[in-house]
Enzyme design. Structure first.
Site, mmCIF file in Angstrom:
data_model
loop_
_atom_site.group_PDB
_atom_site.id
_atom_site.type_symbol
_atom_site.label_atom_id
_atom_site.label_comp_id
_atom_site.label_asym_id
_atom_site.label_seq_id
_atom_site.Cartn_x
_atom_site.Cartn_y
_atom_site.Cartn_z
ATOM 1 C CG ASP A 59 4.372 7.609 9.203
ATOM 2 O OD1 ASP A 59 5.128 8.019 8.485
ATOM 3 O OD2 ASP A 59 4.603 6.355 9.979
ATOM 4 C CD GLU A 60 4.208 6.149 14.285
ATOM 5 O OE1 GLU A 60 3.592 5.712 14.988
ATOM 6 O OE2 GLU A 60 5.213 5.805 13.249
ATOM 7 N NE ARG A 111 10.253 0.452 11.923
ATOM 8 C CZ ARG A 111 9.473 1.394 11.117
ATOM 9 N NH1 ARG A 111 9.226 0.905 9.778
ATOM 10 N NH2 ARG A 111 9.296 2.535 11.487
ATOM 11 C CD1 TRP A 167 -1.435 6.208 9.506
ATOM 12 C CD2 TRP A 167 -1.098 4.900 11.004
ATOM 13 N NE1 TRP A 167 -0.878 7.039 10.153
ATOM 14 C CE2 TRP A 167 -0.395 6.118 11.284
ATOM 15 C CE3 TRP A 167 -0.792 3.931 11.695
ATOM 16 C CZ2 TRP A 167 0.479 6.297 12.444
ATOM 17 C CZ3 TRP A 167 -0.037 4.068 12.940
ATOM 18 C CH2 TRP A 167 0.446 5.251 13.191
ATOM 19 C CB THR A 194 9.815 -5.717 8.224
ATOM 20 O OG1 THR A 194 10.579 -4.674 8.008
ATOM 21 C CG2 THR A 194 9.031 -6.100 7.071
ATOM 22 C CD GLU A 195 8.023 -2.013 13.219
ATOM 23 O OE1 GLU A 195 7.584 -2.780 12.668
ATOM 24 O OE2 GLU A 195 8.059 -0.765 13.492
ATOM 25 C CG HIS A 213 8.985 7.276 10.942
ATOM 26 N ND1 HIS A 213 9.280 6.327 11.629
ATOM 27 C CD2 HIS A 213 7.788 7.772 10.996
ATOM 28 C CE1 HIS A 213 8.258 6.201 12.405
ATOM 29 N NE2 HIS A 213 7.252 6.778 12.053
ATOM 30 C CG ASP A 263 10.847 4.237 8.743
ATOM 31 O OD1 ASP A 263 11.280 4.949 10.003
ATOM 32 O OD2 ASP A 263 9.630 4.189 8.602
HETATM 33 C C1 ACM Z 1 2.251 3.723 10.263
HETATM 34 O O1 ACM Z 1 1.891 2.507 10.654
HETATM 35 N N1 ACM Z 1 3.036 4.378 11.187
HETATM 36 C C2 ACM Z 1 1.739 4.494 9.110
#
Ligand code: ACM
Length: 751
Positions: free
Chosen positions: A327-328, A166, A394, A469-470, A272, A195
């Site tokens: 993730d996600e 990020r 997480w 780090t967005e 991602h 990512d």
């Molecule tokens: C995460 O915070 N998406 C692993």
């Protein structure tokens, strides 16, 4: 027996007193300032005086630790210590009979000799860093206070993560990040290298990852995120990003290893992955760039690509673990993709989660064939874990508990370790992703969930701080968010739970600001803000007022008559009672002067406390706070809606308070929170109605507000009605939810 000589006794005592004075004169900071707190640590009188010629001796097995120590203490290097009694720093290898724990060490500092004893190189390294830290805490770097320390870690995985996608940070900063980790005995650097916002590792077989996917159109992540999220060619004037060459990555690996730190690379899959699919769209379900964020799992080319990438990664990183993200990931594209559906059918998979699990299992198979182990975020549980996978929990502790129960190893990284959340009052802080995670909450995190039995608990390898780090565009901001909270988590990871106590940690932390300043760390400075808390004492019908501050043992002075506090105002040392409505003013004083801003707070022991509330609309079960009691328990919400005093509503707010008897009502006030980031908005208006019988209600004029829903700031709006002593027993409060997000309300204050 000699006859007692009273004079001799006095002489002895004065000698002891002189020694103590010498220790104080030297202005040393004792080993009882160390973080993480060692298993056992005894301060001794006297100091070891370092000079550039002080020899450091180490057996072959500890030579690297010896070299590092000499370098860090700015000594000229390793030498053979001279005569047996000459001043020296000496590493010794313990024998197995010494029964030092894994990674354990002993450090013995006397005025003439420092002995570092360990059985293994990691243990010797920890001893070295304890000594380095002790030196850096000293006002005079040449004087190390004498001590006797025995130490070993609680957890074997002590990690810090850094998202370099990020925002991208230079190699020099990664080294500084690793230096600080080593200082606090972290042993694992989880490097989030890929990512959507940018691919950050050189991959020789796939040059577009570095020519295009490593660069984007906006430097600031948020601006890029709000745009149409395009990548850019390297060399384009506005292109933001970059990547680490394989040579640089190897340099980081070696730099970390020298400090006892393992680097675990993360290559995200299957989600991602927008940046990969923009440049290699044939690996996505649509086959087109800028359409998908997930790899197509039905396509064998995906597996080939990922294995080729992982092959290069494995060549660079010697870590046992390789992190594959997980993730996600969205499942929509897979559900509509012929190849993915065919794969499901061929493999007998029932759901898209199982399709993801299929890919992760193939990756585990591949990693195993190369002698490595798979690590992934807790979503990898969803379609069934690969046989030997380790899970990073997480999304709270649930995934970790489940994985440990299934016999899998776990690293705990729930919200309490997300150092991207606000650490202080958000209204005073640079923009962060949300949440509220002050130092003490990090410190109080317990990585072993109570739900696990002793056998299952053994699967909890440790804990990790995550830095997404967005909202950290610069290295300064990364340090600001990481420190000092990462120091608190370091102690969670290392120190035995019976030795962890926040006040003691907070005392020790005071000595570490000098160390952080010396290393030029842009750490978050503790604020002089005073938080006020009014705890109702229902029996006495008063509020007990207390103050908390990020300062250590501040001098707090306060008034209860609305006047500004002075150096002569009451000194706060314990909670004090106030009745009815009391205006509290307070400030931290130093040398007779107030520090920072004045704190103003109205404590209310109001008439509705303890009265029954009828909920004409029920709250949201996601934020039940204290349920029925919330609005009349006398406890105000703090700056975070997760403090269990803010009642959440996704519907309209509509309640009726029964005051138990007909009485004059002078005023009614109700407060709502506004924080658009996470979708928290004010009602369109608040209407208060009064009734004598609970059947016929008379409304007062609606109260509106002028807060724009676009205002990004956290703020609080009180709707206060002067009800002019209207006679009533029932008070109804209505507040429509127009934004469709959450409304949060903490208390209805009635006089
Ligand atoms: C995460 O915070 N998406 C692993």
């Amino acid at each position: 027996m000699f006859p007692m000589n009273p004079l001799a006794g006095i002489l002895l005592l004065s000698l002891v007193a002189t020694q103590a004075l010498i220790a104080q004169d030297a202005a040393t900071r004792g080993a009882d300032a160390l973080i993480p707190k060692p298993v056992s640590c005894i301060n001794k009188t006297g100091v070891f005086v370092l000079d550039p010629g002080t020899p450091v001796a180490a057996p072959i097995a500890f030579r690297e630790a010896g070299q590092l120590l000499a370098e860090q203490l700015r000594l000229s290097g390793q030498k053979k210590p001279g005569k047996k009694r000459g001043k020296a720093i000496v590493f010794e290898q313990a024998s197995p009979q010494d029964h030092l724990q894994a990674e354990g060490y002993k450090l013995h500092i006397t005025p003439t000799r420092i002995t570092l004893t360990a059985q293994t190189l990691p243990g010797a390294m920890h001893a070295a860093f304890t000594l380095i830290q002790l030196q850096r805490l000293q006002p005079d770097l040449s004087k190390i206070p004498c001590a006797e320390i025995t130490d070993y870690p609680r957890f074997r995985y002590r990690g810090m993560h850094l998202d370099v996608s990020r925002h991208f940070f230079p190699v020099s900063f990664i080294k500084k990040y690793i230096d600080l980790m080593a200082m606090y005995k972290y042993n694992t650097f989880h490097w989030h290298l890929t990512d959507g916002p940018g691919w950050r590792l050189e991959i020789k077989q796939y040059p577009l990852l570095n020519q295009v996917a490593a660069f984007r159109t906006h430097s600031d992540w948020k601006s890029w995120w709000k745009s149409d999220r395009r990548y850019s060619n390297a060399g384009t004037p506005n292109a933001y990003g970059g990547f680490y060459t394989q040579e640089e990555a190897r340099e980081i690996v070696a730099y970390a290893a020298r400090r006892g730190i393992t680097v675990i690379p993360e290559i995200e899959m299957p989600g991602h992955s927008e940046e990969v699919l923009a440049v290699y769209p044939e690996l996505s379900c649509s086959g087109q760039p800028y359409k998908n964020g997930e790899f197509c799992i039905g396509n064998d080319a995906t597996v080939t690509f990922l294995q080729n990438v992982l092959s290069e990664v494995i060549d660079i990183f010697p870590s046992t673990y390789i992190h594959v993200g997980g993730d996600e990931a969205g499942t929509k594209a897979w559900a509509q993709c012929d190849k993915c559906q065919l794969r499901k059918k061929q493999e007998g998979l029932h759901t898209e989660h199982e399709l993801q699990a299929y890919l992760i299992k193939r990756m585990e198979h591949f990693l195993k064939s190369r002698g490595r182990k798979l690590l992934g975020w807790d979503e990898i549980l969803e379609g069934g874990l690969p046989p030997d996978a380790t899970v990073m929990s997480w999304r709270g502790e649930k995934g970790g508990i489940e994985a440990a129960r299934q016999g899998h190893d776990v690293v705990m990284t729930p919200g309490e370790t997300y150092l991207d959340a606000y650490q202080s009052d958000p209204t005073t802080q640079p923009e962060a992703i949300g949440g509220f995670l002050p130092l003490q909450r990090v410190y109080n995190y317990e990585p072993i969930p109570a739900a696990l039995n002793a056998e299952q608990a053994k699967h909890i390898l440790g804990v990790q701080a995550n830095l997404w780090t967005e909202y950290m565009p610069t290295t300064y901001q990364v340090e600001y968010m990481a420190y000092p909270r990462a120091i608190a988590l370091a102690e969670v990871a290392w120190t035995q739970p019976d030795k962890r106590q926040f006040d003691d940690f907070h005392r020790r932390l005071q000595a570490h600001y000098l160390l952080l300043q010396r290393q030029a760390v842009n750490y978050y400075r503790p604020s002089t803000f005073l938080a006020v808390y009014a705890q109702p004492d229902y029996a006495r019908q008063v509020n007990l007022v207390s103050f908390t501050s990020e300062q250590f043992q501040p001098e707090i002075r306060y008034t209860t008559d609305g006047s500004a506090p002075t150096a002569a105002s009451s000194l706060y040392n314990s909670p004090f009672p106030v009745s009815g409505q009391t205006e509290i003013r307070a400030a931290i004083f130093k040398n007779g002067q107030p520090q920072g801003s004045l704190t103003a707070y109205t404590a209310n022991y109001h008439k509705a406390i303890g009265k029954k509330v009828q909920y004409n609309q029920r709250w949201s079960d996601s934020y039940p706070a204290q349920q029925e009691a919330t609005l009349t328990n006398g406890v105000r919400g703090s700056i975070t809606y997760s403090d269990k005093q803010w009642l959440g509503y996704l519907k309209d707010f509509d309640v009726t308070i029964d005051m138990e008897s007909l009485q004059p009502i002078a005023s009614v006030a109700v407060q709502f929170m506004h924080q658009p980031g996470p979708g928290v908005f004010l009602p369109s208006y608040v209407e208060v109605q009064f009734s004598e019988d609970g059947v016929h209600f008379t409304p007062f004029p609606r109260m509106t507000h002028d807060v724009s829903s676009d205002n990004p700031k956290l703020l609080f709006k009180t709707f206060a009605l002067d009800s002019r002593n209207v006679a009533a027993r029932y008070i109804r409060v209505i507040a429509p939810n127009v934004m469709g997000g959450f409304m949060f309300v903490d208390e209805i204050v009635v006089y």
